[in-house]
Design a protein around this motif. Structure first.
Motif, mmCIF file in Angstrom:
data_model
loop_
_atom_site.group_PDB
_atom_site.id
_atom_site.type_symbol
_atom_site.label_atom_id
_atom_site.label_comp_id
_atom_site.label_asym_id
_atom_site.label_seq_id
_atom_site.Cartn_x
_atom_site.Cartn_y
_atom_site.Cartn_z
ATOM 1 N N LEU A 210 0.849 -1.183 0.004
ATOM 2 C CA LEU A 210 -0.052 0.016 -0.001
ATOM 3 C C LEU A 210 0.948 1.197 -0.057
ATOM 4 N N GLN A 211 0.703 2.090 -1.108
ATOM 5 C CA GLN A 211 1.641 3.281 -1.150
ATOM 6 C C GLN A 211 0.468 4.455 -1.202
ATOM 7 N N PRO B 238 13.433 8.250 7.614
ATOM 8 C CA PRO B 238 12.586 7.009 7.530
ATOM 9 C C PRO B 238 12.140 6.545 8.871
ATOM 10 N N LYS C 138 13.583 19.527 2.738
ATOM 11 C CA LYS C 138 14.796 19.737 2.369
ATOM 12 C C LYS C 138 15.177 18.103 2.598
ATOM 13 N N MET D 270 14.631 13.910 4.036
ATOM 14 C CA MET D 270 13.689 13.159 4.207
ATOM 15 C C MET D 270 14.217 12.123 5.318
ATOM 16 N N GLY E 117 -1.626 5.437 0.639
ATOM 17 C CA GLY E 117 -3.026 4.835 0.758
ATOM 18 C C GLY E 117 -3.776 4.014 -0.245
ATOM 19 N N LYS E 118 -2.962 3.793 -1.348
ATOM 20 C CA LYS E 118 -3.641 3.039 -2.293
ATOM 21 C C LYS E 118 -2.945 1.859 -2.443
ATOM 22 N N GLY F 241 21.888 9.515 11.976
ATOM 23 C CA GLY F 241 23.040 9.112 11.046
ATOM 24 C C GLY F 241 24.201 8.156 11.614
ATOM 25 N N ILE G 284 7.842 7.901 6.210
ATOM 26 C CA ILE G 284 8.646 8.936 5.658
ATOM 27 C C ILE G 284 8.350 10.544 6.092
ATOM 28 N N LYS H 125 -4.873 -0.337 5.480
ATOM 29 C CA LYS H 125 -5.474 0.843 5.492
ATOM 30 C C LYS H 125 -5.403 1.608 6.451
ATOM 31 N N HIS I 122 5.394 12.455 5.059
ATOM 32 C CA HIS I 122 5.211 12.971 3.748
ATOM 33 C C HIS I 122 4.570 11.706 2.948
ATOM 34 N N GLN I 123 5.269 10.295 3.491
ATOM 35 C CA GLN I 123 4.762 9.104 2.686
ATOM 36 C C GLN I 123 4.810 8.156 3.732
#
Lengths: 447, 463
Positions: B36-37, B185, B181, B183, B39-40, B405, B176, B125, B139-140
């Protein structure tokens, strides 16, 4: 049930269930793999496998399912599951089943000579190499990998839009890791190669390479942790490019997972960098004349004089971007769904030897291997922090080996900071290769 | 899954040239993978793996062959191929097969193969919504769902004939966070040796929120400093460090050939007194649990290190021959495409006496790693490396600012001696472990621990 019979039953049932376009992607592979330990064959493996993936359009959505058993149960399993899967898909842009390219370039992916090499000849080669390994130095205590493998495979794509393609390939590969001990110190040295030319394996040279590599890591000393110019030897540079090769995928770019989105035509690397994708490379592990959705492949520049020429596309990403597919549709096997991958991707070598590159370094680090690439590298941001082994370089000469290090930096910055490119392009056992690269600077931490 | 008489013929054919042991492993596995990416549902893949592996030993020689051809002729051909690698006269005949009935130690209540895929999508979902709504900088969100039903049959020339069904389920949530600027995870991937009931009882709120919280926290983090520090590693997936640094070195795969730093050291002090290290395949319904291993041996609890003393190894049948030791129920493989070898199941550091608060308040200046990423080890040298997903500076006994990091590098044998505090909050985390016999589900686990000194590789110090 044979493949033709299976395909006919499959498409027949698929049609009854309401599939419009249908495709069977089928692979078979025969493999031999053998390991040696102190004169004895201690692992020996042969295999014959086959499997197929069905994909089909149902109500305009593509559904997938695969099987390794060609029986009646599987025919209904594939159709029912692909149908259920298709109904779940919510993405608007859909794949299409492809009727075929106009022309396919001929390639030579199968060596009849290699196919003739017998199992006893392969085992004899390993025994020869091993003799040389133990004879080379008394500090050699064993090998933790000592494996030869060879494989022949065949791919088929058959669909109801008239496409029927089939291609065969073979290769032989070797990976060896030699263990040496001195006092409390244990080090390993590796040799890795894939080829279609059996005579490329020269026992004495292989043994010398792996043992010298291991021995040279003994007497590791510390060094200051700071920013250094870093010379990435061809194998380490290749590993790094392999890890970050997915930034060139248009699929990743379109999903917001690559910073190279929309950068075509822009300077993304040092002007000296030429990056090439070549599906017709002689010993290339991903050499092929058609990609995984049947599009003809082609050799092309990805980065030319430091500028991004194109991202890698399959038909779906090309459709979204309004360009032609670059023939880089890829399925890891019949088990996977369709994605994007380079074929054989490499940094074009120059005419400078690694010694010449070393000679230009006043004080720096020569990195010979990297570890932790699957966890210490973020392909989205480009940041990496990796365990590394290598040597201290002073006044243009390689000095002592350095204790375990980490090197850290950003791959997008690194591309721009390539100061020199070597002549020693190698692929090892990968579809991505590089010559040695001199990088302006990276953060180095010494244990 | 295969007629007894066919198996007997195959075991016999495999021994025709002088082998002293033969084995048949049949696998019929059904898997579902959904992605699922944004929301789809982007991908939904179903598949059936089917194949047979045949193994023959002669002394310290091992031959393996596998095929997807399950017909009697196909199997006999494969058995003859295996036998072909050995030369000699027949020395033994297979013992009559005796069917062993095992009760699954990890019962399943809802078979995922019979569960509608739309129910699976609903779980995904829900996880997506929670993770996405955690914070505006998310963002994702990528959610992956996996289930599998693996049916195996194992028979060998010693008369063993046993079948097993393994059902596993897992959800992986990756968030993510972005500030325009950069990202960052965050990840959480709970899994279990369970059917669809796993998702009905799963605390989705917790896992989805954590994945996003990690990403958002790391977005505002400073680059991690480099150097040597005391390092506090929190529980659950923190155990990956000992999985790499020590677990792999205790597998017979590397011990049998003296390639491990732990070879020939049973009874010796290999770790500090506070370290007890256990591999336990019997924990009910855990991700790394098994009823029987892939050689048909019952799973068990193996104490590897007790109070710093090396007690035992993880041993499979073949390496056991070289070592002159019995199997410990540790023979595992990804699929019929791999000969089994010694592997971990659920491996963890046993609970100690310190509370997490005590460990932190006793640390003047160091690094606290809340969640670890992945890592790897060279078993011959014991050198390992790890990415840290979420880290903090510890100052004057308190957790301070977040750090991004960070990488931990070191040597397993040395690190084991430097563990100076072990907490009382044991937890397990699910992961996939890759080695000679492929990628298999394992749990790593530990309570919070402190290592008195570790090398931390930071990202961009001085820039």
């Amino acid at each position: 049930m044979n493949i033709q019979e299976f395909q006919q039953k499959l498409f027949g049932l698929g049609e009854k269930h309401g599939f419009t376009d249908m495709e069977l992607y089928f692979e078979r592979e025969e493999k031999f793999k053998c390991g040696l330990f102190k004169g004895e064959v201690d692992s020996y493996e042969t295999s014959e496998i086959a499997g197929g993936s069905f994909r089909g359009l149902y109500n305009g959505k593509m559904g997938y399912a695969f099987t390794e058993k060609l029986d009646e149960d599987s025919v209904s399993y594939l159709v029912e599951n692909a149908k259920e899967n298709a109904q779940l898909i919510e993405e608007e842009i859909q794949e299409e089943i492809f009727g075929g390219s106009e022309k396919y370039q001929e390639g030579s992916f199968y060596s009849a000579e290699l196919a003739k090499v017998t199992v006893p000849e392969k085992i004899e080669l390993l025994k020869e190499i091993e003799k040389h390994i133990y004879a080379f130095d008394e500090r050699v205590t064993g090998t933790n990998y000592f494996i030869l493998e060879s494989a022949e495979s065949e791919r088929f794509i058959i669909n109801n839009k008239g496409l029927s393609l089939d291609e065969r390939q073979n290769y032989i590969g070797m990976y060896i890791s030699v263990v040496v001990k001195q006092g409390d110190e244990t080090k390993t040295g590796a040799y890795v190669k894939a080829t279609k030319d059996f005579s490329a394996f020269v026992p004495r040279e292989i043994a010398k390479y792996a043992v010298e590599e291991a021995l040279s890591k003994l007497n590791a000393q510390t060094a200051d942790s700071k920013h250094y110019p870093v010379l990435l030897r061809n194998d380490a540079a290749g590993d790094l490019f392999r890890t970050f090769s997915e930034i060139f995928s248009a699929e990743n770019a379109q999903k917001g997972r690559s910073k190279l989105k929309g950068m075509e035509g822009e300077l993304i690397a040092a002007p000296a960098l030429q990056l090439v994708d070549d599906p017709f490379l002689k010993d290339g592990l991903l050499s092929r004349s058609f990609d995984s959705e049947g599009v003809a492949t082609m050799k092309k520049a990805i980065v030319k004089d430091g500028k991004l020429v194109t991202l890698l596309h399959n038909r779906k990403t090309a459709g979204t971007a309004g360009v032609e597919s670059t023939g880089n549709a890829y399925k890891g096997s019949y088990k996977g769904s369709l994605t994007v991958s380079p074929t054989n991707l490499y940094v074009k070598p120059s005419n400078k030897s690694i010694e010449e590159l070393t000679a230009s370094v006043d004080e720096g680090i020569l990195i010979t291997d990297l570890a932790g690439l699957h966890s210490g590298a973020d392909t989205v941001s480009g940041d990496f922090s990796l365990a590394a082994n290598g040597y201290f370089v002073k006044d243009g000469k390689v000095q002592n080996t350095v204790k375990q290090m980490t090197i850290a930096g950003n791959f997008f910055d690194l591309l721009k900071n390539i100061e020199a490119i070597g002549s020693d392009l190698e692929f090892l056992m990968s579809n991505v290769g590089s010559p040695s690269l001199l990088i302006k600077e990276l953060a180095v931490t010494v244990e | 899954m295969l007629a007894k008489s066919v198996i007997e013929d195959v075991l016999t054919a495999a021994l025709a040239t002088g082998g002293d042991f033969s084995e048949v492993f049949l696998e019929d596995r059904y898997t579902n993978n959904l992605t699922l990416q944004g929301g789809k549902i982007e991908n939904s893949l179903s598949g059936r793996d089917f194949g047979i592996g045949i193994r023959v030993f002669k002394g310290l020689q091992s031959v393996y062959t596998y095929t997807t051809d399950g017909s009697k002729e196909g199997l006999l051909k494969a058995a003859r191929n295996a036998a072909h690698a050995i030369s000699g006269e027949t020395i033994i005949h297979p013992a009559p097969l005796k069917k062993e009935i095992v009760t699954c130690a990890h019962p399943i209540t809802i078979n995922p193969r019979e569960t509608e895929k739309t129910r699976k999508v609903n779980v995904m979902k829900k996880a997506y919504e929670i993770a996405k709504n955690y914070h505006s900088s998310i963002h994702q969100v990528l959610v992956r769902y996996l289930d599998e039903e693996q049916n195996v049959l194992i028979a060998n020339s010693e008369g063993k004939f046993i079948e097993d069904k393994r059902v596993r389920s897992r959800l992986a949530i990756q968030s993510i966070a972005s500030d325009g600027k950069q990202m960052q995870p965050g990840f959480y991937g709970p899994g279990a040796h369970k059917g669809f009931e796993f998702f009905e009882n799963l605390n989705l709120e917790h896992y989805a929120n954590e994945a996003s919280r990690i990403a958002v926290t790391m977005l505002g983090a400073d680059p991690c400093p480099s150097g040597k520090f005391p390092v506090i590693i929190d529980n659950e997936f923190g155990g990956v460090i000992f999985h790499e640094a020590c677990g792999h070195g205790l597998e017979a795969t590397s011990v049998a050939k003296n390639n491990s730093v732990f070879a020939n050291r049973i009874g010796e002090k290999v770790a500090s007194d506070v370290v007890t290290y256990i591999d336990d395949g019997t924990i009910a319904n855990e991700w790394g649990s098994i009823t029987i291993d892939d050689e048909g041996e019952k799973a068990r609890k193996n104490v590897l290190i007790e109070n710093g003393i090396l007690k035992g190894y993880l041993i499979d049948k073949f390496n056991g021959r070289r070592m002159g030791m019995e199997s410990t129920g540790s023979g595992r493989r990804q699929s019929y495409r791999f000969a089994p070898t010694s592997r971990m199941t659920n491996t963890y550091i046993a609970e100690g006496k310190s509370s997490p608060e005590e460990i932190i308040s006793n640390t003047e200046h160091g690094i606290y790693t809340k969640y670890m990423g992945g890592g790897s080890v060279n078993p011959a040298t014991g050198d390992y490396n790890f990415a840290v997903m979420e880290a903090y500076l510890v100052k004057d006994g308190k957790i301070g600012k977040p750090l991004k990091g960070a990488t931990l590098v070191g040597n397993g044998a040395e690190t084991l001696q430097l563990v100076d505090m072990v907490g009382n909050n044991l937890g397990h985390g699910a992961g996939m472990c890759g080695s000679l016999s492929g990628s298999i589900p394992v749990n790593v686990g530990q309570p919070m621990i402190r290592v008195s000194e570790m090398t931390v590789g930071g990202s961009k110090e001085g820039e």
